[in-house]
Scaffold this active site. Sequence first.
Site, PDB file in Angstrom:
ATOM      1  N   ASP A  44      -4.268  -2.901  -3.236  1.00  0.00           N
ATOM      2  CA  ASP A  44      -2.881  -3.333  -3.122  1.00  0.00           C
ATOM      3  C   ASP A  44      -2.165  -2.301  -2.236  1.00  0.00           C
ATOM      4  O   ASP A  44      -2.725  -1.274  -1.866  1.00  0.00           O
ATOM      5  CB  ASP A  44      -2.219  -3.496  -4.491  1.00  0.00           C
TER       6      ASP A  44
HETATM    7  C1  NOJ Z   1       2.182  -5.724  -3.287  1.00  0.00           C
HETATM    8  C2  NOJ Z   1       1.870  -6.840  -4.228  1.00  0.00           C
HETATM    9  O1  NOJ Z   1       1.513  -6.338  -5.504  1.00  0.00           O
HETATM   10  C3  NOJ Z   1       0.768  -7.751  -3.737  1.00  0.00           C
HETATM   11  O2  NOJ Z   1       0.631  -8.818  -4.620  1.00  0.00           O
HETATM   12  C4  NOJ Z   1       1.056  -8.208  -2.339  1.00  0.00           C
HETATM   13  O3  NOJ Z   1       0.069  -9.099  -1.903  1.00  0.00           O
HETATM   14  C5  NOJ Z   1       1.143  -7.005  -1.444  1.00  0.00           C
HETATM   15  N1  NOJ Z   1       2.218  -6.136  -1.900  1.00  0.00           N
HETATM   16  C6  NOJ Z   1       1.361  -7.362   0.021  1.00  0.00           C
HETATM   17  O4  NOJ Z   1       2.642  -7.809   0.224  1.00  0.00           O
END
Ligand code: NOJ
Length: 750
Positions: A283
Amino acid sequence: MAKYKMLFLVSLLIGIASLHAQDPAIQKRVNDLLKQMTLEEKIGQLNQYSGKAVTGPASNQKTNLQEEIRNGWVGSMLNVKGVKDTKEVQALAMQSRLKIPLLFGLDVIHGYETIAPIPLAEAASWDLDAIKASAQLAAKEAAAKGIHWTFAPMVDIARDPRWGRIMEGAGEDPYWGSLIATARVKGFQGEQLGDTLSIMACAKHFAAYGAAIAGRDYNPVDMSEVELWQTYLPPFKAAAEAGVATFMNSFNTLNGIPATGNDYLQRTILKGKWNYKGFVVSDWNSIGEMLNWGYAKDTADAALKAIVAGSDMDMEGRNYRRKLVQLVKDNKVAIKLVDDAVKRILYKKFELGLFDDPNRFSNEAREERVINDRANRLVVRDMARKSIVLLKNASLPGQEDGLLPLSINTKTIAIIGPAAKAKRDMAGSWTVNTDSTTFVSFYEGFAARYDNSKLLYAKGGTVNASSEAEIQEAVATAGKADIVLLAVGETWDMSGESKSRADIHLPGDQEKLFSALQQTGKPIIVVIMAGRPLIFNSIADKANSIVYTWWLGSEAGNAIADVLLGDYNPAGKLPSTFPRSMGQIPLFYNHLNTGRPYTGTKENPKNKLYLSAYIDEDNTPRYAFGYGLSYTKFAYSDLKLSKTSINNKDSIVVTFKLTNTGKYAGEEVAQLYLRDEVASIVRPVKELKDFAKVKLGAGESREIRFTINKEKLSFYNKQLEWVTEPGMFQLMVGTASDNIKLKSSFELIK
Ligand code: NOJ
């Protein structure tokens, strides 16, 4: 519907290995390419940067992006979208030595331009075909915008409505969550990767992100292994079995280890036991965040721990980019770990056909045609109607039928409330690409169908606050009407990532507004638009009718009007428990029993002394998992079991009669629950094991059939083996988890 259940079962039986055998021709191309790559180029493939849009904390490490891409040091970009931009950026990659195409990823969570209901709303539809179609549409639009990969579906089980991301998942149940995970993966990815109508999906956030302590986003998670396997892993397993191309790990720790650095999750379970062949993206800088957790002493340590643990791609963290080359040169990271990660990523690029044409998704004519296709609206309108849950529909004094559906001939109607004309809010979170000015607000949807000379309107304040004057204006408007439609809820940015709320009551003065309107004595239908289960006790007690619409997307207003005016008979059922008070959270239907169970209810209280209860609150929810009404009524009868004892090889056919006893044609979601009475590890009081969404005309009956086999009786024991144990099972068939209509039992023998 049945085909998803079959797919789910068949894949469980066959196992993942045979379902996802890799193509030797692609493998050869991957290996040939790998041989030509320098160490820097290999690590470049593991590196993902964000383009213009920011969906996480801004990175403080400056990068000369263009230069890096030209050097072959970037494998993927997120937040670059549209044919023009993707082509421009891909052109840079084509200037690199090996011309390895970039992957373009984006959070296409519930639509790109045409917005479907939020995922939690879709889960209320109990309609897997519609859910799949919704994902398919999102994929089609995103693919036409040059996107190859969505960071969806989020398959995290969530049992805490304070957690803002509950809106992004399928609710609290592992069985339902697994079926939805399968449908969404199939919807996004189509039959196979490589056609330009579908994109890669990503099962996230691996794992247990939804169990953040106190519902606060990014918080730690601490849970037993059995709970992990029984409740939180099944939707991920289902997604893997459905062939999901990628996984994303998560921000949380699991029992003290950050998921990103967790080799048990990523190597032992995902790539080991499940034999998963896709790749895992971190993430947003979750690798770097291991420093904050106190799990890595510096960036190099974080990069090392992440790659060893099985995180293949570093999202917007620059940890791999900055440190992995040296770590490999110093023999601290084995090159075979890097090679494995690179191969997984390259394989997907080949599968998507990007080596044959790096711009095959980026076509101007297709972009124009697909994005402006008005037929897309029909898909999300259908999904929106199906996502609406009717929570209450009382009749007026002296009348037999509920207040809804409204007759088109109703006299004067006052539409009141901060949500009545809202558009942006209808999109909910994760819809950065859409133009919400084209959305249909509730007011517009209703006004399009109703004689405007009989419609009155007052805003009554904002979601956050109402002044006395605004309330008085609303009361005066209600006084002139025969019926009040009150639209309340949350704003779009009250749920979603980093939008946890410590208080999930209907915000601002909206209940006060309701109470003031109630003083007028006019019948009130409350329409609640929100991104999570909310608490709204005075409305629940006193409103005549309540319709929970969540956030329904582009066609919200039309879909709500369809339901209120009876053109569509609501059939949604809650995928999440609605508590009565904050102190009950987490509250979910499939809990364990306790040694001192309290069996009283709000309506029928009992002595609570020395029982597991609150002295100041009931144990029962306001609205239970699986609850939802229809304009018609259904009767359950004639439960029959083909046998009352089976062994592991056998199955029981369960039949019962479902009758529409009301005046309208309608659909019922009949639910089958089981309880394993005694086992080597305590089992839940009930677990959903099957359901049937059945459409019946007024007066019509049908025999409904479920099959019970070993799979439905299995659970993870203390050794985490998927087993059955002989003994008695209770069988319950009902209209909601707390409204069981038919009961029986059977025995599993050796
Ligand atoms: C953080 C989020 O937790 C995740 O779900 C997302 O895909 C990413 N950012 C990218 O935006």
